[in-house]
Design a protein around this motif. Structure first.
Motif, PDB file in Angstrom:
ATOM      1  N   SER A 117      21.792  -7.238  -1.974  1.00  0.00           N
ATOM      2  CA  SER A 117      21.454  -6.064  -2.761  1.00  0.00           C
ATOM      3  C   SER A 117      20.169  -6.227  -3.572  1.00  0.00           C
ATOM      4  O   SER A 117      19.693  -5.271  -4.180  1.00  0.00           O
ATOM      5  N   GLY A 118      19.579  -7.435  -3.574  1.00  0.00           N
ATOM      6  CA  GLY A 118      18.341  -7.664  -4.311  1.00  0.00           C
ATOM      7  C   GLY A 118      17.143  -6.906  -3.777  1.00  0.00           C
ATOM      8  O   GLY A 118      16.095  -6.863  -4.434  1.00  0.00           O
ATOM      9  N   ILE A 119      17.261  -6.292  -2.584  1.00  0.00           N
ATOM     10  CA  ILE A 119      16.133  -5.518  -2.040  1.00  0.00           C
ATOM     11  C   ILE A 119      16.471  -4.028  -1.962  1.00  0.00           C
ATOM     12  O   ILE A 119      15.807  -3.284  -1.252  1.00  0.00           O
ATOM     13  N   ASP A 120      17.488  -3.609  -2.719  1.00  0.00           N
ATOM     14  CA  ASP A 120      17.935  -2.216  -2.625  1.00  0.00           C
ATOM     15  C   ASP A 120      17.736  -1.411  -3.902  1.00  0.00           C
ATOM     16  O   ASP A 120      18.264  -0.313  -4.029  1.00  0.00           O
ATOM     17  N   TYR A 121      16.988  -1.922  -4.857  1.00  0.00           N
ATOM     18  CA  TYR A 121      16.757  -1.151  -6.078  1.00  0.00           C
ATOM     19  C   TYR A 121      15.469  -0.326  -5.938  1.00  0.00           C
ATOM     20  O   TYR A 121      14.580  -0.676  -5.152  1.00  0.00           O
ATOM     21  N   PRO A 122      15.338   0.774  -6.687  1.00  0.00           N
ATOM     22  CA  PRO A 122      14.122   1.608  -6.602  1.00  0.00           C
ATOM     23  C   PRO A 122      12.884   0.819  -7.021  1.00  0.00           C
ATOM     24  O   PRO A 122      12.902   0.083  -8.010  1.00  0.00           O
ATOM     25  N   LEU A 123      11.799   0.978  -6.285  1.00  0.00           N
ATOM     26  CA  LEU A 123      10.582   0.206  -6.521  1.00  0.00           C
ATOM     27  C   LEU A 123       9.658   0.907  -7.504  1.00  0.00           C
ATOM     28  O   LEU A 123       9.559   2.140  -7.522  1.00  0.00           O
ATOM     29  N   ASN A 124       8.965   0.098  -8.307  1.00  0.00           N
ATOM     30  CA  ASN A 124       7.867   0.649  -9.099  1.00  0.00           C
ATOM     31  C   ASN A 124       6.600   0.591  -8.243  1.00  0.00           C
ATOM     32  O   ASN A 124       6.596  -0.034  -7.174  1.00  0.00           O
ATOM     33  N   PRO A 125       5.506   1.239  -8.658  1.00  0.00           N
ATOM     34  CA  PRO A 125       4.306   1.303  -7.814  1.00  0.00           C
ATOM     35  C   PRO A 125       3.767  -0.063  -7.399  1.00  0.00           C
ATOM     36  O   PRO A 125       3.280  -0.219  -6.273  1.00  0.00           O
ATOM     37  N   ARG A 126       3.809  -1.053  -8.291  1.00  0.00           N
ATOM     38  CA  ARG A 126       3.276  -2.367  -7.925  1.00  0.00           C
ATOM     39  C   ARG A 126       4.134  -3.020  -6.839  1.00  0.00           C
ATOM     40  O   ARG A 126       3.624  -3.629  -5.910  1.00  0.00           O
ATOM     41  N   GLU A 127       5.440  -2.882  -6.946  1.00  0.00           N
ATOM     42  CA  GLU A 127       6.330  -3.494  -5.961  1.00  0.00           C
ATOM     43  C   GLU A 127       6.198  -2.812  -4.599  1.00  0.00           C
ATOM     44  O   GLU A 127       6.307  -3.461  -3.564  1.00  0.00           O
ATOM     45  N   ALA A 128       5.950  -1.511  -4.601  1.00  0.00           N
ATOM     46  CA  ALA A 128       5.815  -0.785  -3.338  1.00  0.00           C
ATOM     47  C   ALA A 128       4.608  -1.258  -2.542  1.00  0.00           C
ATOM     48  O   ALA A 128       4.547  -1.076  -1.322  1.00  0.00           O
ATOM     49  N   ALA A 129       3.650  -1.890  -3.201  1.00  0.00           N
ATOM     50  CA  ALA A 129       2.435  -2.363  -2.530  1.00  0.00           C
ATOM     51  C   ALA A 129       2.643  -3.688  -1.818  1.00  0.00           C
ATOM     52  O   ALA A 129       1.679  -4.285  -1.335  1.00  0.00           O
ATOM     53  N   PHE A 130       3.895  -4.169  -1.707  1.00  0.00           N
ATOM     54  CA  PHE A 130       4.133  -5.429  -1.004  1.00  0.00           C
ATOM     55  C   PHE A 130       3.767  -5.335   0.471  1.00  0.00           C
ATOM     56  O   PHE A 130       3.451  -6.335   1.114  1.00  0.00           O
ATOM     57  N   ALA A 131       3.824  -4.127   1.016  1.00  0.00           N
ATOM     58  CA  ALA A 131       3.444  -3.914   2.415  1.00  0.00           C
ATOM     59  C   ALA A 131       1.963  -3.555   2.477  1.00  0.00           C
ATOM     60  O   ALA A 131       1.540  -2.572   1.859  1.00  0.00           O
ATOM     61  N   PRO A 132       1.125  -4.319   3.196  1.00  0.00           N
ATOM     62  CA  PRO A 132      -0.308  -4.029   3.250  1.00  0.00           C
ATOM     63  C   PRO A 132      -0.632  -2.599   3.689  1.00  0.00           C
ATOM     64  O   PRO A 132      -1.570  -1.995   3.175  1.00  0.00           O
ATOM     65  N   THR A 133       0.152  -2.054   4.625  1.00  0.00           N
ATOM     66  CA  THR A 133      -0.120  -0.685   5.057  1.00  0.00           C
ATOM     67  C   THR A 133       0.134   0.301   3.919  1.00  0.00           C
ATOM     68  O   THR A 133      -0.530   1.339   3.827  1.00  0.00           O
ATOM     69  N   ALA A 134       1.090  -0.005   3.050  1.00  0.00           N
ATOM     70  CA  ALA A 134       1.315   0.835   1.867  1.00  0.00           C
ATOM     71  C   ALA A 134       0.184   0.647   0.866  1.00  0.00           C
ATOM     72  O   ALA A 134      -0.263   1.614   0.232  1.00  0.00           O
ATOM     73  N   LEU A 135      -0.282  -0.587   0.732  1.00  0.00           N
ATOM     74  CA  LEU A 135      -1.395  -0.860  -0.176  1.00  0.00           C
ATOM     75  C   LEU A 135      -2.621  -0.034   0.207  1.00  0.00           C
ATOM     76  O   LEU A 135      -3.345   0.468  -0.660  1.00  0.00           O
ATOM     77  N   LEU A 136      -2.867   0.108   1.494  1.00  0.00           N
ATOM     78  CA  LEU A 136      -4.004   0.901   1.969  1.00  0.00           C
ATOM     79  C   LEU A 136      -3.927   2.324   1.430  1.00  0.00           C
ATOM     80  O   LEU A 136      -4.894   2.842   0.846  1.00  0.00           O
ATOM     81  N   THR A 137      -2.792   2.967   1.573  1.00  0.00           N
ATOM     82  CA  THR A 137      -2.619   4.343   1.089  1.00  0.00           C
ATOM     83  C   THR A 137      -2.707   4.420  -0.426  1.00  0.00           C
ATOM     84  O   THR A 137      -3.302   5.348  -0.988  1.00  0.00           O
ATOM     85  N   MET A 138      -2.139   3.433  -1.098  1.00  0.00           N
ATOM     86  CA  MET A 138      -2.084   3.460  -2.560  1.00  0.00           C
ATOM     87  C   MET A 138      -3.455   3.208  -3.189  1.00  0.00           C
ATOM     88  O   MET A 138      -3.759   3.727  -4.256  1.00  0.00           O
ATOM     89  N   LEU A 139      -4.297   2.407  -2.517  1.00  0.00           N
ATOM     90  CA  LEU A 139      -5.643   2.159  -3.045  1.00  0.00           C
ATOM     91  C   LEU A 139      -6.596   3.316  -2.745  1.00  0.00           C
ATOM     92  O   LEU A 139      -7.530   3.564  -3.516  1.00  0.00           O
ATOM     93  N   GLU A 140      -6.371   4.004  -1.632  1.00  0.00           N
ATOM     94  CA  GLU A 140      -7.273   5.108  -1.269  1.00  0.00           C
ATOM     95  C   GLU A 140      -7.338   6.166  -2.365  1.00  0.00           C
ATOM     96  O   GLU A 140      -8.390   6.749  -2.609  1.00  0.00           O
ATOM     97  N   GLY A 141      -6.217   6.416  -3.009  1.00  0.00           N
ATOM     98  CA  GLY A 141      -6.205   7.428  -4.071  1.00  0.00           C
ATOM     99  C   GLY A 141      -6.111   6.835  -5.464  1.00  0.00           C
ATOM    100  O   GLY A 141      -5.816   7.560  -6.426  1.00  0.00           O
ATOM    101  N   ALA A 142      -6.378   5.535  -5.605  1.00  0.00           N
ATOM    102  CA  ALA A 142      -6.241   4.863  -6.905  1.00  0.00           C
ATOM    103  C   ALA A 142      -7.416   5.205  -7.827  1.00  0.00           C
ATOM    104  O   ALA A 142      -8.525   5.530  -7.383  1.00  0.00           O
TER     105      ALA A 142
END
Length: 413
Positions: free
Chosen positions: A205-230
Motif C-alpha cells: 500500500s506504500g504506492i497507493d496514496y495520492p501524489l503531490n506534484p513533485r512525487e508525480a514527476a518520478f516518471a520521466p515522461t510525466a516530468l516532460l509534461t510537467m516542465l513544459e508548462g512550469a
C-alpha cells in the motif's frame, strides 16, 4: 543493431568513467552556458517503460549530458541486492552527441527542454552537478519512485531556483483512477500486464496514496509534461523545446487478451472448478493438484515475506496479500500426502480460508489497490480449502460410521 549500439555505448561510458572526476563538468562557466533537460521516450525493456531523463549542460567549451540512471547488471549479487533494495546507481557525464546517438540507435525520441535561467541559477546547477559527480558522491541508493533519474535533476533545478518552481499538472492516469504511483505505472505498463501483475503482487500500500506534484514527476515522461508548462516566479521555465532525435514508439505491442494474467488465471480457475467437482463426486482429494497450487502460493509467499521483512524497499510494506500468500502455504504440499496429518491440515485450511477472506476485505480498507488477476487465484484457494475440509471430514464420518457398524455387528455375534 540495438545490441551492438548498447555494447559500444557501455564500452565508451566505461572509458569515460575512467577519466578524472568531473572531466566534463570542470570546464569554466561562461555567459554562453545553457542548461536543458533531456527526456527520452520509453524503451522496450521493463526498466525503460517510464522513459529516461538527464541534464544537458553546454557552453562554448563543452557539451555534456549528466545521467543519474547508470547501473551494472554484472555487479556481484545484482539480483539479490536489487530485490533487497540495496541497488546502487551512479551519476555520470558523457558527451551529449554520444548520449543522443545511443537513444537514436534504439529508435527512441529524445526531447530537449531548454531552461530559461539566469547566470546565477546556471552557476548553482553546474556547481551542484560538479559536486554530485565527485567519486565519493556519484553513487547513490536507488529508489524506484522517490530517488531516480527523473527526481534527481528536478531536485537540482528546484534548488537552483530557490524553491520558486511551480510545475504543470501531471498527465492523467487511466480513466477513473486517482494519481498514485501504482496507477501511474499502470498507464506506462498497459502493454506489459505480466510486469504490472508482478508489481501489484510485490509492492504494498506504500504506492497507493495520492501524489503531490513533485512525487508525480518520478516518471520521466510525466516530468516532460510537467516542465513544459512550469513557471519559475513570473516567467515560464522552458524557453524552447527541441526534438533531438525523432524516433518512433518501440514499446512492445499489446499482449493478446488470451495471454494476460487475468485470462490465464481464469483458465486455471476453470480447471480448478472441474477438478473440484470431480473430487466432490468421487469423494477424494486430488492431492497432486493441491500440492502444485499451494506450492506456487507458498513460494510466492516466501518472496513476499522477504520483501516485507528483509528488503529495505519502503514500498513493499505493508502488503496485505501476505495474509493470503505466505510461507505457511507450503504446509499443504508437505502434509497432504500423510493421512495422519489430515486433522492438522483441516485446521490449517480453516485458518487459510479466513485469511483469504480477511485479505479481500482489508485490501480496500487499507487502501491497497489490487490486480483483477488476483480474484481467480483467491477463488482457487478458497475452493480448494473448502473442498478439502468437506471431503476429508465426510471421509472421517464415513470411517467412523463404518467402525461403529462393524463394532456393533461383531458384538452381536
Amino acid at each position: 543493431m540495438r545490441t551492438l549500439a548498447t555494447k559500444i555505448f557501455m564500452l565508451v561510458a566505461a572509458m569515460l568513467f575512467a577519466l578524472p572526476p568531473c572531466a566534463f563538468a570542470a570546464q569554466p562557466l561562461d555567459s554562453t552556458t545553457v542548461v536543458s533537460v533531456l527526456v527520452c521516450d520509453p524503451g522496450r525493456d521493463i526498466y525503460e517503460l517510464e522513459g529516461h531523463a538527464a541534464l544537458r549542460i553546454r557552453n562554448s567549451a563543452t557539451d555534456y549530458a549528466v545521467n543519474w540512471g547508470l547501473f551494472d547488471f554484472e555487479a556481484p549479487n545484482f539480483v539479490y541486492r536489487f530485490v533487497k533494495g540495496e541497488t546502487d546507481y551512479m551519476a555520470g557525464a558523457i558527451p551529449t552527441p554520444m548520449f543522443v546517438d545511443y537513444y537514436r540507435a534504439q529508435g527512441r525520441k529524445v526531447t530537449e527542454l531548454v531552461l530559461d535561467l539566469t547566470p546565477e541559477e546556471c552557476a548553482r546547477i553546474v556547481d551542484a552537478v560538479n559536486i554530485n559527480l565527485q567519486p565519493q558522491n556519484r553513487t547513490s541508493r536507488y529508489n524506484y519512485v522517490k530517488d531516480n533519474c527523473s527526481t534527481r535533476p528536478l531536485a537540482i533545478i528546484e534548488k537552483s531556483l530557490a524553491d520558486t518552481l511551480t510545475l504543470a499538472p501531471a498527465p492523467a492516469t487511466l480513466t477513473g483512477q486517482p494519481a498514485t504511483f501504482r496507477n501511474t505505472m499502470r498507464r506506462h505498463h498497459a502493454n506489459y500486464p505480466w510486469y504490472q501483475f508482478g508489481i501489484d503482487l510485490a509492492l504494498g500500500s506504500g504506492i497507493d496514496y495520492p501524489l503531490n506534484p513533485r512525487e508525480a514527476a518520478f516518471a520521466p515522461t510525466a516530468l516532460l509534461t510537467m516542465l513544459e508548462g512550469a513557471t519559475a516566479g513570473n516567467r515560464r521555465l522552458v524557453s524552447d523545446i527541441n526534438v533531438m532525435t525523432p524516433g518512433e514508439s518501440v514499446i512492445a505491442p499489446p499482449t493478446p487478451w488470451y495471454l494476460t494474467p487475468l485470462c490465464v488465471f481464469c483458465v486455471l480457475f476453470a480447471l480448478c472448478t472441474l477438478i473440484t467437482l470431480a473430487d466432490l463426486s468421487r469423494r477424494k482429494v486430488t492431492r497432486w493438484f493441491d500440492a502444485v497450487l499451494f506450492s506456487a502460493f507458498g513460494i510466492t509467499g516466501c518472496i513476499l515475506a522477504f520483501l516485507v521483512f528483509v528488503s529495505s524497499h519502503e514500498a513493499t510494506s505493508p502488503n496485505w496479500l501476505l495474509l493470503w500468500l505466505n510461507p505457511l502455504c507450503l504446509l499443504v504440499p508437505v502434509c497432504i500426502w500423510f493421512r495422519r496429518a489430515s486433522g492438522f491440515l483441516i485446521c490449517y485450511q480453516f485458518v487459510n480460508f479466513a485469511a483469504v477472506i480477511a485479505a479481500i476485505i482489508l485490501m480496500p480498507i487499507m487502501n491497497q489497490s489490487f490486480n483483477w488477476a488476483f480474484i481467480p487465484l483467491a477463488a482457487c484457494d478458497i475452493m480448494r480449502s473448502l473442498s478439502y475440509i468437506h471431503i476429508t471430514r465426510c471421509e472421517r464420518k464415513r470411517k467412523n460410521l463404518y467402525r461403529i457398524r462393524y463394532s456393533g455387528s461383531f458384538s452381536s455375534r
